[in-house]
Write an enzyme that holds these catalytic residues in place. Structure first.
Site, short mmCIF file in Angstrom:
data_model
loop_
_atom_site.label_atom_id
_atom_site.label_comp_id
_atom_site.label_asym_id
_atom_site.label_seq_id
_atom_site.Cartn_x
_atom_site.Cartn_y
_atom_site.Cartn_z
N GLN A 78 0.84 -1.20 0.00
CA GLN A 78 0.00 0.00 0.00
C GLN A 78 0.88 1.25 0.00
O GLN A 78 1.30 1.72 1.05
CB GLN A 78 -0.95 0.02 1.20
N PHE A 79 1.13 1.78 -1.20
CA PHE A 79 1.99 2.95 -1.32
C PHE A 79 1.41 4.17 -0.63
O PHE A 79 2.13 5.08 -0.23
CB PHE A 79 2.29 3.26 -2.80
N THR A 80 0.09 4.20 -0.44
CA THR A 80 -0.54 5.37 0.16
C THR A 80 -0.15 5.58 1.62
O THR A 80 -0.42 6.63 2.18
CB THR A 80 -2.07 5.31 0.04
#
Length: 145
Positions: A78-80
């Site tokens: 999850q890059f966020t």
């Protein structure tokens, strides 16, 4: 590396498929759902450190760890997690590592967990995913290495 770790009583992740959603990862019963974010200076050593922490962190019932009770983990990139919304109304993703850097490091976390003896399910890197889980507690911890 940064991980949001939730104690769960079951979790799954699905992606769109030709005939509807396809479940690509699932754990049943007590375990951990782990959202993993990677930043630019992360290394395979940090991935191994995160894996050891996830395997041994005492978040399950009776202050047990996954290693104590052989509980499964669902690991999802999850890059966020490296989004920054301090200014303006639109988050920036400058601190998030690009896919070619992040994907092998998330894979390394999974490989290191499996080398420790963990049962690990995963999402699909870069896909539009839907995560379903039952947060037990609720119990959620941010882990950074």
């Amino acid at each position: 590396m940064r991980a949001v770790v939730q104690r769960v009583d079951g979790a799954s992740v699905s992606v769109p498929g030709e005939s509807g959603p396809e479940t690509v990862g699932e754990i049943r019963g007590e375990g951990l759902c782990v959202l993993v974010g990677v930043t630019h200076d992360d290394t395979p050593e940090k991935a191994a450190q995160l894996a050891r922490k996830l395997w041994s962190v005492r978040m399950l019932a009776d202050e047990k760890s996954c290693s104590d009770v052989d509980a499964p983990l669902l690991v999802i990139s999850q890059f966020t997690l490296y989004g920054d919304a301090r200014k303006g109304r639109r988050p920036t993703w400058n601190a998030a590592a690009p896919g070619p850097v992040a994907e092998p490091l998330v894979d390394e976390v999974v490989a290191q967990l499996r080398a420790l003896g963990a049962t690990v399910a995963t999402g699909r890197f870069g896909a539009q995913m839907r995560v379903s889980l039952t947060n037990d507690g609720p119990f959620t911890v941010l882990v950074e290495v």
